[in-house]
Design an enzyme around this catalytic site. Sequence first.
Site, PDB file in Angstrom:
ATOM      1  CB  ILE A  90      -3.401   5.198   2.833  1.00 58.70           C
ATOM      2  CG1 ILE A  90      -2.383   4.057   2.846  1.00 58.70           C
ATOM      3  CG2 ILE A  90      -3.845   5.521   4.256  1.00 58.70           C
ATOM      4  CD1 ILE A  90      -1.076   4.410   3.510  1.00 58.70           C
ATOM      5  CE1 TYR A 136       0.526   0.904   4.563  1.00 56.08           C
ATOM      6  CE2 TYR A 136       0.425  -1.474   4.397  1.00 56.08           C
ATOM      7  CZ  TYR A 136       0.739  -0.346   5.109  1.00 56.08           C
ATOM      8  OH  TYR A 136       1.279  -0.465   6.361  1.00 56.08           O
ATOM      9  CB  CYS A 137       1.788   3.824  -1.824  1.00 54.39           C
ATOM     10  SG  CYS A 137       0.781   3.906  -3.299  1.00 54.39           S
ATOM     11  CB  THR A 138       0.346   8.350   0.045  1.00 57.92           C
ATOM     12  OG1 THR A 138       1.449   8.178   0.933  1.00 57.92           O
ATOM     13  CG2 THR A 138      -0.505   9.503   0.518  1.00 57.92           C
TER      14      THR A 138
END
Length: 648
Positions: free
Chosen positions: A277, A246-248
């Site tokens: 996210i 996952y990333c921003t």
Amino acid sequence: MADSNENQQDKGKEQEQYGVLLYYKYTEIPDLNSLLSFYNSNCTSLSLHGRVRLSLHGVNVTVGGKFSSLEKHIEAVKAISLFEGTDFKLASCHFPVNDKVAHECGFTSLSIRIVKELVTFTPYPLVKAPDVSNAGRHLSAVEFHSALQSAGKLVDKESLAEDKGLVLLDARNLYETRIGKFDMPNVDTLDPRIRQYSDLPSWIDDNSEQLRGKNVLMLKVGAAVASNAHFPTLILVCYVWVLCRYCTGGIRCEMASAYIRSKGAGFENVFQLYGGIQRYLEQFPDGGFFKGKNFVFDHRISVGSSDANILGTCLLCGLSFDDYSSRCRCSYCRMLVLVCDSCREEEAVYVCELCQKHGKVVESNVAENGEQQDILPQVQLKTISSDTILSPQLPGGQGARPPRKLRILCLHGFRQNASGFKGRTASLAKKLKNIAELVFVDAPHELPFIYHPCVSEQECSDESSFSSLQILPPTETCRGKFAWLIAPDSKGRSATDWEKADSPFDPLQYLQQTEGFDVSLSYLKTIFSRDGPFDGILGFSQGAAMAALLCAQKGRLKGDIDFRFAILCSGFALPFVEIESGSINCPSLHIFGCVPGKDRQIANKTSRELSSLFEDGCSVIIEHDCGHIIPTRTPYIDEIKGFLQRFL
């Protein structure tokens, strides 16, 4: 009355909602200049601030402004067919009040630029970027949450073996994961603790066996899998690890998931979170399985859920703290660090966790007024037969400083030495003096002094002429000759006098030089530890063969011999090592002659075969019309400079 109405209007303008908009789109852009004109016109007319990055492969946008202006921008972008299916992440927020933060994040002006990469995926600019069309499949926030929830229950219920279950890969930067991350009971999280996103490929390479054969669940934007119910079934049936990435906001996952899938068999099943996210927190306002705050790259700094728990801690005292608004940075690498209000001091020196891990320290010094001050230790760069000495440099210091030159370790050829090679490359060093420092070192295997008579006794009718050919200098006045590899029957240098060669010069002698690699490798590890760091390696002839093998073993040598690129001149593949074609992943410049037979030592075909061992898109070839040399005239020197400029 009129004045009252005007005041009301002014007050309404002041209270107009401010917002931030994030979106990206990977797609082929047929007319980049036209799109550039659109963004210049639209964003300027709407008074938007922030960053717009355009490339031939898509766009990446983070802008702020009045909420109504951002909505107008979205409508204008949607009217362009290229942006069909784009996920626009629009959030309301306060007007930027911290000028320092807003300036650092680029929210005090509008920056629109054409770039090669929307996100910098690797520090090695010649490594071929993964094809984003091969990125992982997508899960909505609800599907992702359900997968985590089901995996946790599965672990509890089934008591899976040690190699089963769900693993989350958090591939964000360390300063992001400090303040927030996913936390699910019975689910392990892999945190690479990288300083920047471009460090991720190396981490994946080094830890690929933890990912092989697993179902890889990552976070990104796009179409979701068929149904929410099917994904947990996939876990139940397969009984394999599932990796969640996952990333921003999603864009970094595009490249990362494609890179994992590009590794081939065992890395096919990759899934990602739609919208990153940010979309997850919108779906689960209480945070769901995400704890802490989500770091964002705009003036907001971070976005939290309704859960007020603080995950971050102060670098100095260890108390709970997660506010980056003071913009404290590591004095070595300039990465953001968390320093609470009580510990923060003006002009203080901070050393982040990663720099501390690598032995960086803060030393104390007593000022003239008797107060103790923290300072950085002086940096001494050692060099061997170097053309230039670099002054110690600290990143991000005050005042104008010349840019750091590339440091290149030079490996000479067979039966040469550092001094001689330095002389032979003096023209090259002079023409590269503004961008590179060449560092020379003798190879570890010393060779005996030998000579090849120019004529034989049978061919010489004048005895005095023959005698004059035998006048050789005393060995004690000669510099030693060295090699990286030697023949199995090599005696090394034991005699103190000249030895006559056993046979005439053999251009294929390098095929018999198969011994001594381990000694040379251990020696180079010492050189890198004692005299490094080095940005690259330049090898000539046998030195190029040695450098090529270091490139092939780059992953295994990580931490002992680290470099970013290699320049291989008149190189050849070592005959005792089998390397698959296209398997070496290291930026490289190959320089060799194009005229067959002109290089009497190393044939054109041999050097070309060496270049074929490097990955497509990872190597550059310069063919010249000279012999066994490194050319420094135009256009060859311009091509060499062009290669090196990529790493500055």
